[in-house]
Design a protein around this motif. Structure first.
Motif, short mmCIF file in Angstrom:
data_model
loop_
_atom_site.label_atom_id
_atom_site.label_comp_id
_atom_site.label_asym_id
_atom_site.label_seq_id
_atom_site.Cartn_x
_atom_site.Cartn_y
_atom_site.Cartn_z
N SER A 1 62.60 8.87 36.16
CA SER A 1 62.05 10.04 36.85
C SER A 1 63.15 11.06 37.06
CB SER A 1 61.46 9.65 38.21
OG SER A 1 60.34 8.82 38.04
N PHE A 2 62.75 12.32 37.07
CA PHE A 2 63.68 13.41 37.34
C PHE A 2 62.91 14.57 37.94
CE2 PHE A 2 62.31 13.53 32.93
CZ PHE A 2 61.91 14.85 32.74
N THR A 3 63.63 15.46 38.59
CA THR A 3 62.99 16.63 39.18
C THR A 3 63.02 17.79 38.20
OG1 THR A 3 65.03 17.32 40.25
CG2 THR A 3 63.51 15.97 41.55
N CYS A 4 62.01 18.63 38.31
CA CYS A 4 61.88 19.79 37.44
C CYS A 4 61.37 20.95 38.29
CB CYS A 4 60.88 19.49 36.32
SG CYS A 4 60.67 20.79 35.09
N HIS A 5 62.05 22.09 38.20
CA HIS A 5 61.59 23.28 38.92
C HIS A 5 60.30 23.80 38.30
CE1 HIS A 5 65.34 23.38 41.07
NE2 HIS A 5 66.04 23.54 39.95
N GLN A 6 59.52 24.47 39.07
CA GLN A 6 58.24 25.04 38.63
C GLN A 6 58.41 25.96 37.42
OE1 GLN A 6 56.16 26.81 41.89
NE2 GLN A 6 55.21 28.35 40.60
N ASP A 7 59.52 26.70 37.36
CA ASP A 7 59.72 27.66 36.27
C ASP A 7 60.66 27.12 35.18
OD1 ASP A 7 62.02 27.66 37.76
OD2 ASP A 7 62.33 29.82 37.66
N GLU A 8 60.83 25.80 35.12
CA GLU A 8 61.76 25.18 34.18
C GLU A 8 60.99 24.32 33.18
OE1 GLU A 8 65.95 22.79 34.74
OE2 GLU A 8 64.35 22.33 36.15
N PHE A 9 61.48 24.29 31.95
CA PHE A 9 60.87 23.41 30.95
C PHE A 9 61.29 21.97 31.21
CE2 PHE A 9 61.03 27.43 28.37
CZ PHE A 9 59.65 27.59 28.27
N VAL A 10 60.39 21.03 30.97
CA VAL A 10 60.62 19.61 31.24
C VAL A 10 61.84 19.09 30.47
CG1 VAL A 10 59.64 17.30 30.89
CG2 VAL A 10 58.24 19.11 31.90
N LEU A 11 62.00 19.47 29.22
CA LEU A 11 63.13 18.98 28.43
C LEU A 11 64.46 19.44 29.03
CD1 LEU A 11 63.82 17.35 25.85
CD2 LEU A 11 64.01 19.54 24.69
N LYS A 12 64.53 20.68 29.44
CA LYS A 12 65.76 21.22 30.05
C LYS A 12 66.07 20.49 31.36
CE LYS A 12 69.04 24.25 30.86
NZ LYS A 12 70.36 23.91 30.45
N ALA A 13 65.04 20.23 32.16
CA ALA A 13 65.23 19.51 33.42
C ALA A 13 65.75 18.10 33.18
CB ALA A 13 63.92 19.47 34.21
N MET A 14 65.20 17.43 32.17
CA MET A 14 65.66 16.08 31.85
C MET A 14 67.14 16.10 31.49
SD MET A 14 64.97 13.66 28.58
CE MET A 14 65.99 14.81 27.68
N GLU A 15 67.52 17.05 30.63
CA GLU A 15 68.93 17.15 30.22
C GLU A 15 69.82 17.49 31.42
OE1 GLU A 15 69.20 18.46 25.67
OE2 GLU A 15 68.22 19.99 26.92
N SER A 16 69.37 18.38 32.28
CA SER A 16 70.14 18.77 33.46
C SER A 16 70.37 17.59 34.41
CB SER A 16 69.43 19.89 34.23
OG SER A 16 69.36 21.06 33.45
N ASN A 17 69.45 16.63 34.39
CA ASN A 17 69.56 15.44 35.22
C ASN A 17 70.34 14.32 34.53
OD1 ASN A 17 67.86 15.54 37.91
ND2 ASN A 17 66.73 16.73 36.41
N GLY A 18 70.86 14.58 33.33
CA GLY A 18 71.67 13.61 32.62
C GLY A 18 70.91 12.44 32.03
N LEU A 19 69.62 12.62 31.78
CA LEU A 19 68.79 11.54 31.23
C LEU A 19 68.51 11.78 29.75
CD1 LEU A 19 66.26 11.14 34.17
CD2 LEU A 19 68.29 9.77 33.69
N ARG A 20 68.01 10.74 29.08
CA ARG A 20 67.68 10.83 27.66
C ARG A 20 66.35 10.14 27.36
NH1 ARG A 20 71.39 13.20 24.69
NH2 ARG A 20 73.52 13.22 25.41
N SER A 21 65.39 10.25 28.23
CA SER A 21 64.12 9.57 28.03
C SER A 21 63.23 10.27 27.00
CB SER A 21 63.37 9.41 29.35
OG SER A 21 63.25 10.65 30.01
N ILE A 22 63.53 11.54 26.69
CA ILE A 22 62.77 12.31 25.70
C ILE A 22 63.73 12.70 24.58
CG2 ILE A 22 61.36 14.37 25.28
CD1 ILE A 22 60.88 14.45 28.36
N ALA A 23 63.31 12.52 23.33
CA ALA A 23 64.14 12.92 22.19
C ALA A 23 64.32 14.43 22.18
CB ALA A 23 63.50 12.44 20.89
N VAL A 24 65.50 14.89 21.76
CA VAL A 24 65.82 16.31 21.76
C VAL A 24 65.96 16.79 20.33
CG1 VAL A 24 67.48 18.05 22.50
CG2 VAL A 24 67.01 16.09 23.97
N GLY A 25 65.31 17.92 20.03
CA GLY A 25 65.40 18.52 18.70
C GLY A 25 65.86 19.95 18.79
N CYS A 26 65.04 20.86 18.32
CA CYS A 26 65.42 22.28 18.20
C CYS A 26 65.40 23.03 19.52
CB CYS A 26 64.52 22.98 17.19
SG CYS A 26 62.82 23.27 17.77
N ARG A 27 64.70 22.53 20.51
CA ARG A 27 64.54 23.16 21.82
C ARG A 27 63.76 24.47 21.78
NH1 ARG A 27 69.75 21.13 21.78
NH2 ARG A 27 70.18 19.57 23.37
#
Length: 116
Positions: free
Chosen positions: A14-40
């Motif tokens: 689990s991680f927190t995500c701001h209302q105006d933030e994309f989920v992938l960016k929030a995951m990365e900002s929290n130092g997690l890797r639960s979602i694969a990252v591609g072109c963004r």
């Protein structure tokens, strides 16, 4: 501004995500890797997820990666997914993610032939 909790169903990360933030960016900002990252940028489909519960909005995504029908079933690209409530998501990677392409540049598959 609201913060929402995003939980990936299989890993239970689990991680927190701001209302105006994309989920992938929030995951990365929290130092997690639960979602694969591609072109963004919504084009490659590597970060494809299925929203199991919660409400959200989506930015522009490639229809080749997530069709209108799939969007109606809850599929989205995490790089274009903004929560409007807490979300439970399930990672649903594309073949690119399964093959280990998780960066902006695409890796070439190496094939090794074994001769007996």
């Amino acid at each position: 501004m609201s913060d929402y909790v995003i939980t990936e169903q299989h890993s239970q990360q689990s991680f927190t995500c701001h209302q105006d933030e994309f989920v992938l960016k929030a995951m990365e900002s929290n130092g997690l890797r639960s979602i694969a990252v591609g072109c963004r940028g919504g084009g490659c489909g590597v970060c494809r997820v299925k929203v199991i519960s919660g409400s959200y909005e989506c930015g522009r995504m490639s229809k080749a990666q997530v069709s209108t029908e799939q969007q109606q079933q809850g599929y989205a690209l995490a790089c274009r997914l903004k929560p409007t409530s807490d979300l439970l998501i399930e990672c649903s990677p594309s073949p690119l993610a399964i093959n280990g392409i998780t960066g902006v540049t695409k890796a070439k598959q190496k094939h090794t032939e074994v001769i007996k």
